[in-house]
Design a protein around this motif. Structure first.
Motif, PDB file in Angstrom:
ATOM      1  N   ARG A 105       0.920 -23.960  30.221  1.00  0.00           N
ATOM      2  CA  ARG A 105      -0.324 -23.092  30.307  1.00  0.00           C
ATOM      3  C   ARG A 105       0.019 -21.851  29.468  1.00  0.00           C
ATOM      4  O   ARG A 105      -0.926 -20.953  29.501  1.00  0.00           O
ATOM      5  N   LYS A 106       1.309 -21.502  29.397  1.00  0.00           N
ATOM      6  CA  LYS A 106       1.744 -20.051  28.731  1.00  0.00           C
ATOM      7  C   LYS A 106       1.273 -19.959  27.185  1.00  0.00           C
ATOM      8  O   LYS A 106       0.863 -21.243  26.537  1.00  0.00           O
ATOM      9  N   GLY A 107       1.598 -18.923  26.679  1.00  0.00           N
ATOM     10  CA  GLY A 107       1.511 -18.732  25.323  1.00  0.00           C
ATOM     11  C   GLY A 107       0.020 -18.929  24.733  1.00  0.00           C
ATOM     12  O   GLY A 107      -0.403 -19.546  23.548  1.00  0.00           O
ATOM     13  N   GLY A 108      -1.056 -18.684  25.779  1.00  0.00           N
ATOM     14  CA  GLY A 108      -2.334 -19.121  25.116  1.00  0.00           C
ATOM     15  C   GLY A 108      -2.868 -20.603  24.851  1.00  0.00           C
ATOM     16  O   GLY A 108      -3.890 -20.815  24.511  1.00  0.00           O
ATOM     17  N   LEU A 109      -1.943 -21.442  25.186  1.00  0.00           N
ATOM     18  CA  LEU A 109      -2.296 -22.799  25.158  1.00  0.00           C
ATOM     19  C   LEU A 109      -3.630 -23.214  26.136  1.00  0.00           C
ATOM     20  O   LEU A 109      -4.075 -24.202  25.688  1.00  0.00           O
ATOM     21  N   TYR A 110      -3.551 -22.684  27.194  1.00  0.00           N
ATOM     22  CA  TYR A 110      -4.802 -23.087  28.028  1.00  0.00           C
ATOM     23  C   TYR A 110      -5.988 -22.738  27.506  1.00  0.00           C
ATOM     24  O   TYR A 110      -6.971 -23.490  27.608  1.00  0.00           O
ATOM     25  N   GLU A 111      -6.185 -21.681  27.040  1.00  0.00           N
ATOM     26  CA  GLU A 111      -7.223 -21.006  26.275  1.00  0.00           C
ATOM     27  C   GLU A 111      -7.746 -21.857  25.422  1.00  0.00           C
ATOM     28  O   GLU A 111      -8.804 -22.232  24.790  1.00  0.00           O
ATOM     29  N   ARG A 112      -6.580 -22.248  24.483  1.00  0.00           N
ATOM     30  CA  ARG A 112      -6.651 -22.845  23.336  1.00  0.00           C
ATOM     31  C   ARG A 112      -7.265 -24.427  23.670  1.00  0.00           C
ATOM     32  O   ARG A 112      -8.142 -25.127  22.824  1.00  0.00           O
ATOM     33  N   ARG A 113      -6.836 -24.932  24.568  1.00  0.00           N
ATOM     34  CA  ARG A 113      -7.071 -26.240  25.077  1.00  0.00           C
ATOM     35  C   ARG A 113      -8.684 -26.093  25.193  1.00  0.00           C
ATOM     36  O   ARG A 113      -9.422 -27.150  24.818  1.00  0.00           O
ATOM     37  N   ASN A 114      -9.160 -25.043  25.798  1.00  0.00           N
ATOM     38  CA  ASN A 114     -10.715 -25.261  25.857  1.00  0.00           C
ATOM     39  C   ASN A 114     -11.250 -24.990  24.863  1.00  0.00           C
ATOM     40  O   ASN A 114     -12.515 -25.576  24.702  1.00  0.00           O
ATOM     41  N   GLN A 115     -10.874 -24.378  23.764  1.00  0.00           N
ATOM     42  CA  GLN A 115     -11.264 -24.286  22.336  1.00  0.00           C
ATOM     43  C   GLN A 115     -11.424 -25.768  21.718  1.00  0.00           C
ATOM     44  O   GLN A 115     -12.433 -26.180  21.179  1.00  0.00           O
ATOM     45  N   LEU A 116     -10.321 -26.541  21.835  1.00  0.00           N
ATOM     46  CA  LEU A 116     -10.132 -27.504  21.062  1.00  0.00           C
ATOM     47  C   LEU A 116     -10.980 -28.899  22.008  1.00  0.00           C
ATOM     48  O   LEU A 116     -11.583 -29.873  21.174  1.00  0.00           O
ATOM     49  N   LEU A 117     -11.214 -28.480  23.334  1.00  0.00           N
ATOM     50  CA  LEU A 117     -12.072 -29.550  24.130  1.00  0.00           C
ATOM     51  C   LEU A 117     -13.495 -29.432  23.325  1.00  0.00           C
ATOM     52  O   LEU A 117     -14.058 -30.547  22.977  1.00  0.00           O
ATOM     53  N   ARG A 118     -14.011 -28.475  23.012  1.00  0.00           N
ATOM     54  CA  ARG A 118     -15.151 -28.152  22.393  1.00  0.00           C
ATOM     55  C   ARG A 118     -15.451 -28.796  20.826  1.00  0.00           C
ATOM     56  O   ARG A 118     -16.242 -29.288  20.638  1.00  0.00           O
TER      57      ARG A 118
END
Length: 197
Positions: free
Chosen positions: A162-175
């Motif tokens: 979840r670290k290093g901005g990966l959780y936020e990036r996950r949500n971007q890639l999901l879209r």
């Protein structure tokens, strides 16, 4: 172990290829992207016999394979044996989320991942389960370390994904990929608990 005790993402020394247990495409997307951009080649292992019903399993499986194919990375089908999973967690059906049933489930899935890594000559394995804020990171690490101890020649990459901005990036890639985004962990007992709330 205390919460958040893992540092920012650090590649274990000498690791250039890793067996990545993937629970679903959304959770693996940012991790795979990070690995590829840091010189680590992931081999995705899709082993999730906890998912119910079979139709849900097939949707998640196909999304995971679609993601891997789009990036031209290896993808392995761990097969679906829901009855074996139910036998593994028998007696723990009424446990709450993050309870003993979840730990037993993680142990089964990460043991299989370690075995597949050893079979393919890969030393290191990790899991996308550690990217979900709904999962207990301590349980995941405990299960991974147990699998490492039971499968000679393997190493569990304990990482808070979840670290290093990966959780936020996950949500971007999901879209960006238009992934199917499930609303429960996968097992019928989590569905039951969710509908009871």
């Amino acid at each position: 172990m205390g919460k958040n005790r893992l540092p920012a993402i650090v590649i274990p020394e000498g690791v250039s290829e890793v067996m990545l247990h993937a629970c679903c495409a959304p959770c693996s997307s940012a991790i795979v992207e990070w690995m590829l951009s840091h010189g680590v080649r992931p081999v995705i292992y899709y082993f999730n016999p906890n998912i119910y019903p079979n139709e849900e399993y097939q949707i998640r499986k196909e999304e995971s394979k679609r993601h891997a194919d789009a990036l031209n990375i290896p993808w392995i089908d761990g097969d679906y044996d829901h009855e074996s999973w139910k036998a593994c967690v028998r007696g723990l059906e009424s446990e709450p989320e993050r309870g003993r049933r979840c730990l037993r489930c993680f142990e089964m899935r990460l043991r299989s991942t370690a075995e597949k890594a050893a079979e393919m000559g890969l030393h290191t394995f990790t899991t996308t389960l550690a990217s979900s804020r709904w999962k207990d990171l301590d349980q995941i690490i405990q299960a991974g370390m147990k699998a490492q101890s039971e499968v000679p020649g393997t190493q569990f990459w304990a990482q808070n994904w979840r670290k290093g901005g990966l959780y936020e990036r996950r949500n971007q890639l999901l879209r960006e990929f238009g992934f199917y985004n499930q609303q429960y962990c996968g097992c019928e007992y989590s569905i039951t608990k969710k509908t009871e709330k």
